[in-house]
Structure formats: C-alpha cells, structure tokens
Design a protein around this motif. Sequence first.
Motif, PDB file in Angstrom:
ATOM      1  N   TRP A  79       0.871  -1.165   0.000  1.00  0.00           N
ATOM      2  CA  TRP A  79       0.000   0.000   0.000  1.00  0.00           C
ATOM      3  C   TRP A  79       0.910   1.217   0.000  1.00  0.00           C
ATOM      4  CZ3 TRP A  79      -1.065  -4.482   2.465  1.00  0.00           C
ATOM      5  CH2 TRP A  79      -2.312  -5.069   2.220  1.00  0.00           C
ATOM      6  N   THR A  80       0.605   2.166  -0.871  1.00  0.00           N
ATOM      7  CA  THR A  80       1.421   3.364  -0.983  1.00  0.00           C
ATOM      8  C   THR A  80       0.533   4.597  -1.032  1.00  0.00           C
ATOM      9  OG1 THR A  80       1.450   3.215  -3.401  1.00  0.00           O
ATOM     10  CG2 THR A  80       3.287   2.183  -2.231  1.00  0.00           C
ATOM     11  N   GLY A  81       1.123   5.715  -0.731  1.00  0.00           N
ATOM     12  CA  GLY A  81       0.424   6.991  -0.764  1.00  0.00           C
ATOM     13  C   GLY A  81       1.273   8.042  -0.096  1.00  0.00           C
ATOM     14  N   SER A  82       0.603   9.062   0.401  1.00  0.00           N
ATOM     15  CA  SER A  82       1.282  10.139   1.122  1.00  0.00           C
ATOM     16  C   SER A  82       0.578  10.377   2.445  1.00  0.00           C
ATOM     17  CB  SER A  82       1.266  11.431   0.307  1.00  0.00           C
ATOM     18  OG  SER A  82       2.001  11.276  -0.891  1.00  0.00           O
ATOM     19  N   VAL A  83       1.343  10.829   3.436  1.00  0.00           N
ATOM     20  CA  VAL A  83       0.801  11.170   4.749  1.00  0.00           C
ATOM     21  C   VAL A  83       1.333  12.525   5.180  1.00  0.00           C
ATOM     22  CG1 VAL A  83       0.435   8.813   5.597  1.00  0.00           C
ATOM     23  CG2 VAL A  83       2.651   9.906   5.942  1.00  0.00           C
ATOM     24  N   LEU A  84       0.559  13.204   6.018  1.00  0.00           N
ATOM     25  CA  LEU A  84       0.999  14.437   6.647  1.00  0.00           C
ATOM     26  C   LEU A  84       1.619  14.077   7.988  1.00  0.00           C
ATOM     27  CD1 LEU A  84       1.195  17.502   7.121  1.00  0.00           C
ATOM     28  CD2 LEU A  84      -1.177  17.405   7.974  1.00  0.00           C
ATOM     29  N   VAL A  85       2.886  14.387   8.164  1.00  0.00           N
ATOM     30  CA  VAL A  85       3.573  14.128   9.433  1.00  0.00           C
ATOM     31  C   VAL A  85       3.159  15.265  10.373  1.00  0.00           C
ATOM     32  CG1 VAL A  85       5.784  13.746  10.573  1.00  0.00           C
ATOM     33  CG2 VAL A  85       5.443  12.985   8.208  1.00  0.00           C
ATOM     34  N   LYS A  86       2.011  15.072  11.015  1.00  0.00           N
ATOM     35  CA  LYS A  86       1.400  16.148  11.795  1.00  0.00           C
ATOM     36  C   LYS A  86       1.747  16.098  13.272  1.00  0.00           C
ATOM     37  CE  LYS A  86      -2.927  14.348  13.394  1.00  0.00           C
ATOM     38  NZ  LYS A  86      -4.129  14.918  13.897  1.00  0.00           N
ATOM     39  N   GLU A  87       2.365  15.035  13.709  1.00  0.00           N
ATOM     40  CA  GLU A  87       2.719  14.923  15.121  1.00  0.00           C
ATOM     41  C   GLU A  87       4.011  14.140  15.275  1.00  0.00           C
ATOM     42  OE1 GLU A  87       0.644  10.958  16.800  1.00  0.00           O
ATOM     43  OE2 GLU A  87      -0.738  12.614  16.487  1.00  0.00           O
ATOM     44  N   TYR A  88       4.714  14.432  16.327  1.00  0.00           N
ATOM     45  CA  TYR A  88       5.925  13.676  16.663  1.00  0.00           C
ATOM     46  C   TYR A  88       6.246  13.962  18.117  1.00  0.00           C
ATOM     47  CZ  TYR A  88      10.770  12.062  16.669  1.00  0.00           C
ATOM     48  OH  TYR A  88      11.941  11.418  16.965  1.00  0.00           O
ATOM     49  N   THR A  89       6.249  12.937  18.928  1.00  0.00           N
ATOM     50  CA  THR A  89       6.611  13.046  20.334  1.00  0.00           C
ATOM     51  C   THR A  89       7.921  12.281  20.508  1.00  0.00           C
ATOM     52  OG1 THR A  89       4.273  13.082  20.921  1.00  0.00           O
ATOM     53  CG2 THR A  89       5.828  12.642  22.704  1.00  0.00           C
ATOM     54  N   PRO A  90       9.049  12.988  20.445  1.00  0.00           N
ATOM     55  CA  PRO A  90      10.334  12.289  20.452  1.00  0.00           C
ATOM     56  C   PRO A  90      10.658  11.579  21.763  1.00  0.00           C
ATOM     57  CG  PRO A  90      10.667  14.666  20.408  1.00  0.00           C
ATOM     58  CD  PRO A  90       9.199  14.421  20.270  1.00  0.00           C
ATOM     59  N   LEU A  91      10.043  12.011  22.851  1.00  0.00           N
ATOM     60  CA  LEU A  91      10.382  11.411  24.141  1.00  0.00           C
ATOM     61  C   LEU A  91       9.148  11.348  25.019  1.00  0.00           C
ATOM     62  CD1 LEU A  91      12.768  10.297  25.731  1.00  0.00           C
ATOM     63  CD2 LEU A  91      13.195  12.598  26.585  1.00  0.00           C
ATOM     64  N   SER A  92       8.839  10.153  25.524  1.00  0.00           N
ATOM     65  CA  SER A  92       7.703   9.961  26.400  1.00  0.00           C
ATOM     66  C   SER A  92       7.896   8.644  27.147  1.00  0.00           C
ATOM     67  CB  SER A  92       6.409   9.911  25.582  1.00  0.00           C
ATOM     68  OG  SER A  92       5.305   9.627  26.414  1.00  0.00           O
ATOM     69  N   GLY A  93       7.575   8.628  28.433  1.00  0.00           N
ATOM     70  CA  GLY A  93       7.670   7.386  29.186  1.00  0.00           C
ATOM     71  C   GLY A  93       7.883   7.621  30.660  1.00  0.00           C
ATOM     72  N   ASN A  94       7.788   6.534  31.396  1.00  0.00           N
ATOM     73  CA  ASN A  94       8.002   6.536  32.837  1.00  0.00           C
ATOM     74  C   ASN A  94       9.305   5.818  33.154  1.00  0.00           C
ATOM     75  OD1 ASN A  94       5.463   7.765  33.513  1.00  0.00           O
ATOM     76  ND2 ASN A  94       4.486   5.817  32.994  1.00  0.00           N
ATOM     77  N   VAL A  95       9.742   5.930  34.381  1.00  0.00           N
ATOM     78  CA  VAL A  95      10.948   5.240  34.825  1.00  0.00           C
ATOM     79  C   VAL A  95      10.820   3.755  34.510  1.00  0.00           C
ATOM     80  CG1 VAL A  95      12.306   4.575  36.851  1.00  0.00           C
ATOM     81  CG2 VAL A  95      11.396   6.894  36.674  1.00  0.00           C
ATOM     82  N   GLY A  96      11.812   3.225  33.860  1.00  0.00           N
ATOM     83  CA  GLY A  96      11.838   1.800  33.544  1.00  0.00           C
ATOM     84  C   GLY A  96      11.177   1.431  32.232  1.00  0.00           C
ATOM     85  N   ASP A  97      10.491   2.388  31.588  1.00  0.00           N
ATOM     86  CA  ASP A  97       9.849   2.102  30.299  1.00  0.00           C
ATOM     87  C   ASP A  97      10.878   2.087  29.173  1.00  0.00           C
ATOM     88  OD1 ASP A  97       7.375   2.085  31.512  1.00  0.00           O
ATOM     89  OD2 ASP A  97       6.761   4.051  30.750  1.00  0.00           O
ATOM     90  N   ASP A  98      10.556   1.344  28.122  1.00  0.00           N
ATOM     91  CA  ASP A  98      11.381   1.461  26.919  1.00  0.00           C
ATOM     92  C   ASP A  98      11.026   2.783  26.245  1.00  0.00           C
ATOM     93  OD1 ASP A  98       8.817   0.684  26.036  1.00  0.00           O
ATOM     94  OD2 ASP A  98       9.637  -0.226  24.243  1.00  0.00           O
ATOM     95  N   ALA A  99      11.952   3.320  25.498  1.00  0.00           N
ATOM     96  CA  ALA A  99      11.728   4.594  24.812  1.00  0.00           C
ATOM     97  C   ALA A  99      11.013   4.311  23.498  1.00  0.00           C
ATOM     98  CB  ALA A  99      13.053   5.307  24.567  1.00  0.00           C
ATOM     99  N   SER A 100       9.685   4.445  23.518  1.00  0.00           N
ATOM    100  CA  SER A 100       8.871   4.190  22.339  1.00  0.00           C
ATOM    101  C   SER A 100       8.277   5.480  21.814  1.00  0.00           C
ATOM    102  CB  SER A 100       7.733   3.217  22.665  1.00  0.00           C
ATOM    103  OG  SER A 100       8.237   1.935  22.983  1.00  0.00           O
TER     104      SER A 100
END
Length: 136
Positions: A99-120
């Motif tokens: 599947w192909t097309g285009s998307v608007l990169v409208k959001e990006y949260t580079p860092l989020s998490g709690n102590v001990g969480d993986d960086a997702s």
Amino acid sequence: MAKMVLTASYIALSGTDLSNWANSIELSIEVDEKDVTTYGSGGWKENLGGLKSGTLALEFKQDFAASALDAILWPLFGTVVTFEVRASNAAVGTSNPKWTGSVLVKEYTPLSGNVGDDASVKVSFPTSGAVTRATS
C-alpha cells in the motif's frame, strides 16, 4: 485459508526504510457515509460512499543516534511525505501486496515514558490523497 504472523513487516516514509525501528503498524482507510434516503426508498435507509481518507499509525523504538530514527523523523515534521507498507519485507506479489500513498507528518513526540519504560514513539499520520494497493 492462509494464516500469517507479522514478524518482518515493511514500513518506509519518504523513501527511508524504518522497519528496523518499527514494532507496530496499522493502515486504516475509510469512506464517509452519505445518506441518500428518499421517500421512494421504501422505508429503508440508503447510503453511498463519499470522501475517502486514511490513517497510518506506527510505533517505533526510539533511537537518537546520528542518522537513526529521531534524525530521520524530525525533519519530516509538518510535511507531506510518501509511505509504503507491506505485511512482509519480502518481494511485492499477490501474497504480499503493498500500500502506498502520502501522509501528513502532523505529530511527533520524540520522548515519552516513565521510569523503567522502553523509549517508544507512537505516531498517527492522516493520509493526503489516494492510497493505492499493488501486487507488482
């Protein structure tokens, strides 16, 4: 009926393969429901499809190294870029469509998490224009 387990899906944004960082992928497409019921519909509601839209939702394991995930996604913020997704990173074919097309990169949260969480990183991008499915 064939069964499949997603173990090596393929995701590319703006021509860059991001599969090594991705661990979740969802491409959903829909069409607006337009009520065209008339008195002549015999008491039954009638609907037609209207405008189509879609969303590409992804989850990545964050990587701040040079030329890694953050360095790739950050410059795309606020732009419309191409995408390609497949169930498998194998060659495109009748049992592995793309599947192909285009998307608007409208959001990006580079860092989020709690102590001990993986960086997702979880993102959800609306499609812009047509989404196509191909087997070759």
